[in-house]
Motif scaffolding. Structure first.
Motif, PDB file in Angstrom:
ATOM      1  N   GLY A  79       0.843  -1.183   0.217  1.00  0.00           N
ATOM      2  CA  GLY A  79       0.078  -0.140  -0.080  1.00  0.00           C
ATOM      3  C   GLY A  79       0.900   1.119  -0.065  1.00  0.00           C
ATOM      4  N   GLU A  80       0.108   2.515  -0.339  1.00  0.00           N
ATOM      5  CA  GLU A  80       0.769   3.568  -0.081  1.00  0.00           C
ATOM      6  C   GLU A  80      -0.098   4.719   0.300  1.00  0.00           C
ATOM      7  OE1 GLU A  80       1.359   4.447  -4.291  1.00  0.00           O
ATOM      8  OE2 GLU A  80       2.608   2.398  -4.655  1.00  0.00           O
ATOM      9  N   TYR A  81       0.523   5.805   0.758  1.00  0.00           N
ATOM     10  CA  TYR A  81      -0.443   6.901   1.303  1.00  0.00           C
ATOM     11  C   TYR A  81       0.238   8.249   1.226  1.00  0.00           C
ATOM     12  CZ  TYR A  81       2.784   4.571   4.846  1.00  0.00           C
ATOM     13  OH  TYR A  81       3.714   3.818   5.648  1.00  0.00           O
ATOM     14  N   GLY A 107      -4.213  13.833  -5.183  1.00  0.00           N
ATOM     15  CA  GLY A 107      -4.345  13.695  -6.358  1.00  0.00           C
ATOM     16  C   GLY A 107      -4.119  12.447  -7.170  1.00  0.00           C
ATOM     17  N   CYS A 108      -3.624  11.426  -6.555  1.00  0.00           N
ATOM     18  CA  CYS A 108      -3.229  10.226  -7.260  1.00  0.00           C
ATOM     19  C   CYS A 108      -3.995   8.869  -6.430  1.00  0.00           C
ATOM     20  CB  CYS A 108      -1.588   9.901  -6.955  1.00  0.00           C
ATOM     21  SG  CYS A 108      -1.214   8.626  -8.399  1.00  0.00           S
ATOM     22  N   GLY A 109      -4.954   9.309  -5.457  1.00  0.00           N
ATOM     23  CA  GLY A 109      -5.806   8.267  -4.672  1.00  0.00           C
ATOM     24  C   GLY A 109      -4.983   7.508  -4.052  1.00  0.00           C
ATOM     25  N   HIS A 110      -3.925   7.752  -3.550  1.00  0.00           N
ATOM     26  CA  HIS A 110      -3.297   7.061  -2.552  1.00  0.00           C
ATOM     27  C   HIS A 110      -3.763   6.817  -1.136  1.00  0.00           C
ATOM     28  CE1 HIS A 110       0.941   7.534  -5.128  1.00  0.00           C
ATOM     29  NE2 HIS A 110      -0.144   6.991  -5.584  1.00  0.00           N
ATOM     30  N   ASN A 111      -4.832   7.445  -0.581  1.00  0.00           N
ATOM     31  CA  ASN A 111      -5.520   7.390   0.463  1.00  0.00           C
ATOM     32  C   ASN A 111      -6.106   5.761   0.251  1.00  0.00           C
ATOM     33  OD1 ASN A 111      -6.999   8.932  -1.615  1.00  0.00           O
ATOM     34  ND2 ASN A 111      -8.746   8.943  -0.032  1.00  0.00           N
ATOM     35  N   ALA A 144       6.284   7.585   0.031  1.00  0.00           N
ATOM     36  CA  ALA A 144       7.094   8.283  -1.100  1.00  0.00           C
ATOM     37  C   ALA A 144       7.006   7.817  -2.465  1.00  0.00           C
ATOM     38  CB  ALA A 144       8.454   8.288  -0.550  1.00  0.00           C
ATOM     39  N   GLU A 145       6.093   7.242  -2.925  1.00  0.00           N
ATOM     40  CA  GLU A 145       5.880   6.638  -4.218  1.00  0.00           C
ATOM     41  C   GLU A 145       6.167   7.626  -5.358  1.00  0.00           C
ATOM     42  OE1 GLU A 145       4.854   5.376  -8.135  1.00  0.00           O
ATOM     43  OE2 GLU A 145       3.613   6.798  -6.945  1.00  0.00           O
ATOM     44  N   GLU A 146       5.451   8.992  -4.954  1.00  0.00           N
ATOM     45  CA  GLU A 146       5.616  10.082  -5.868  1.00  0.00           C
ATOM     46  C   GLU A 146       7.206  10.694  -6.016  1.00  0.00           C
ATOM     47  OE1 GLU A 146       3.382  10.727  -7.841  1.00  0.00           O
ATOM     48  OE2 GLU A 146       1.379  10.188  -7.004  1.00  0.00           O
ATOM     49  N   GLY A 147       7.973   9.917  -6.591  1.00  0.00           N
ATOM     50  CA  GLY A 147       9.089  10.340  -6.773  1.00  0.00           C
ATOM     51  C   GLY A 147      10.477  10.185  -5.655  1.00  0.00           C
ATOM     52  N   TRP A 169      -2.081  -2.398  -6.140  1.00  0.00           N
ATOM     53  CA  TRP A 169      -3.308  -2.161  -7.145  1.00  0.00           C
ATOM     54  C   TRP A 169      -3.055  -0.496  -7.236  1.00  0.00           C
ATOM     55  CZ3 TRP A 169      -7.678   1.049  -6.499  1.00  0.00           C
ATOM     56  CH2 TRP A 169      -7.898   2.064  -5.079  1.00  0.00           C
ATOM     57  N   HIS A 170      -3.718   0.034  -8.241  1.00  0.00           N
ATOM     58  CA  HIS A 170      -3.793   1.556  -8.282  1.00  0.00           C
ATOM     59  C   HIS A 170      -5.111   2.008  -8.595  1.00  0.00           C
ATOM     60  CE1 HIS A 170      -2.701   5.864  -8.856  1.00  0.00           C
ATOM     61  NE2 HIS A 170      -1.407   5.355  -8.089  1.00  0.00           N
ATOM     62  N   PRO A 171      -5.529   2.930  -8.016  1.00  0.00           N
ATOM     63  CA  PRO A 171      -6.985   3.846  -8.469  1.00  0.00           C
ATOM     64  C   PRO A 171      -7.001   3.942  -9.877  1.00  0.00           C
ATOM     65  CG  PRO A 171      -6.100   4.617  -6.433  1.00  0.00           C
ATOM     66  CD  PRO A 171      -4.996   3.926  -6.780  1.00  0.00           C
TER      67      PRO A 171
HETATM   68 ZN   LIG Z   1      -0.242   6.970  -7.723  1.00  0.00          ZN
END
Ligand SMILES: [Zn+2]
Length: 475
Positions: A79-81, A107-111, A144-147, A169-171
């Motif tokens: 998972g990511e957040y 804005g990437c749905g990581h929640n 920290a998936e975003e970069g 998965w990803h939204p």
């Molecule tokens: Zn994402």
């Protein structure tokens, strides 16, 4: 079949607290490596559900792992957040309306990404306990998936070394098995040092670091014609040498983001960009230093796992969106262009259907859409563990990634339905692996085959540290 239905029921039974978790994380958007509160929410939920919790995985303060079960294979659900800067937006409102505060938003749905993965892991834990079967399930809360490439650092630190299967998965706009195409990338900072001088009185004594960066950019821009067509190069100035035009700029810094189809092509491209930087330094009599900030590998697919996940999707069918969900989604589609909407269909290889606001199909596995030209740090996991990812429909078809529209839809009933649905897909795939040792073996053989002539050589060399302060400039 019966067992699979049991796992779906176990997901359904706990949907409420995990929808709430997603909403709480939506309400505390935190940037890469600063996700203290979001990570604490996930750690608390892991404890509440009875997982054995490890904090600060790989020495990263905002990475957490929970494990449950004994013996058997280890199934990891990732998972990511992390959130993004500049994407703050009021929930459910179909016009740009940032909330007060620093302007961050999901804005990437990581929640949803984190909460659904944790929900799936919890259901698998409950399933193992109910059936008294050997096997371990882990939830990895990855920051920290975003970069920030956190998963790459976690792989390097051995966090996945005893994992048999990884699922994530990803939204998305559609329900599908994620096509395993993404670009390997790296971020490198090039710092030039020259000599300051009065730009009018003594220009001959100055050596401009800013000139060097500009010449480097010109060089790289000329190289574009002669690089693989699916490679990508972007850059941003981190330091333009100051604000005074009458001072020859003694320092300048540019961040390069270099992307290529795979690690071999990426390494070749990095070497060429480095040469151009050295050439720019030579031309301007400045010095250049290059520092790797982060890097991720391209994704490797896994055919047996993709088939197993598709089978779960096909049996489950699309999420139970209703007319109200479709009407809300249509409000967001009204803020998009026809081109945005049409390209979302085409990206999945589907014919464009007008007037359809939410996914009502399962995209067939064989369908080949336009390849994804982004990158993800799941790539590094996929080189060391057989990995499969779903796309879960959570928002209106056509919604661009990293947009205020995406932030706004992150708490709608459709988003909750989508996250519960994809949790069932992931948990069902995990149960398939736990019930069928042959599937795990086939998945491992598939990975071994893909890496046989091309072993994993990470972009992150041992001296590169996680860029913990990368979000400071945005804060
Ligand atoms: Zn994402």
């Amino acid at each position: 079949m019966q067992n699979t239905e049991e796992i779906w029921r176990l997901v359904e039974a706990k949907r409420e607290p995990f929808q709430d978790l997603s909403d709480r994380v939506w309400g505390m958007p935190e940037l890469a490596y600063t996700e203290q509160r979001s990570c604490a929410e996930h750690a608390a939920m892991l404890r509440e559900q009875g997982f054995r919790v490890t904090e600060k995985v790989a020495g990263i303060p905002t990475a957490v792992m929970g494990e449950a079960g004994e013996g058997g294979p280890v199934i990891a659900i990732l998972g990511e957040y992390d959130a993004l800067p500049g994407l703050s937006q009021e929930a459910g409102v179909a016009e740009p309306k940032p909330l007060p505060g620093p302007g961050f938003g999901h804005g990437c749905g990581h929640n949803l990404l984190g909460a659904a993965a944790l929900l799936a892991a919890t259901a698998v834990k409950d399933w193992l306990a109910a059936n008294n079967l050997p096997g371990r399930v882990r939830y990895y809360g990855c920051p920290a998936e975003e970069g920030g490439a956190a998963k790459g650092f976690m792989v390097r630190d051995g966090a996945f070394k005893d994992v048999d299967i990884a699922i994530s998965w990803h939204p998305a706009a559609f329900c599908a098995v994620n096509e395993p195409i993404s670009l390997a990338n790296t971020r490198i900072d090039f710092s030039f040092t020259g000599r300051a001088s009065h730009a009018a009185a003594a220009p001959h004594l100055g050596r401009s670091a800013l000139d060097a960066v500009e010449l480097m950019n010109v060089g790289v821009n000329y190289m574009r014609e002669h690089m693989p067509s699916d490679a990508r190069i972007h850059y941003a100035y981190l330091d333009a040498g100051g604000v005074a035009p009458n001072v020859v700029q003694p320092t300048a810094k540019v961040r390069y983001l270099i992307r290529a189809r795979d690690l071999v092509e990426l390494r070749a491209l990095i070497a060429r960009v480095r040469k151009i930087a050295e050439g720019a330094a030579l031309m301007t009599e400045t010095k250049v230093e290059a520092k790797v900030v982060s890097g991720v590998s391209n994704l490797l697919g896994n055919t047996p796992l993709e088939r197993a996940m598709q089978n779960n999707l096909d049996r489950l069918g699309p999420p139970p969106f209703d007319d109200l969900d479709r009407a809300r989604a249509a409000e967001f589609q009204a803020t998009l262009s026809d081109e945005d909407i049409a390209s979302a269909w085409r990206k999945m290889g589907l014919p464009v259907r007008k007037g359809v606001s939410l996914c009502d199909v399962i995209v067939p596995l064989e369908l080949k859409g336009a390849p994804m030209v982004g990158s993800t740090d799941v790539g590094d996991v996929s080189w060391v563990v057989p990995t499969v990812q779903a796309r879960g429909a959570t928002y209106a078809i056509g919604t661009p990634g990293h947009s205020w529209q995406l932030t706004a839809q992150g708490k709608l009933p459709a988003a909750h339905k989508g996250m519960v649905h994809v949790a069932k897909v992931m948990a069902g795939t995990a149960v398939d692996c736990l019930l069928d040792p042959g599937l795990v073996e086939a998945a491992k053989a598939d990975l071994a085959e893909r890496t046989r002539d091309n072993p994993y050589e990470p972009v992150l060399s041992p001296e590169v540290q996680p860029p913990f302060d990368m979000s400071k400039t945005a804060a």
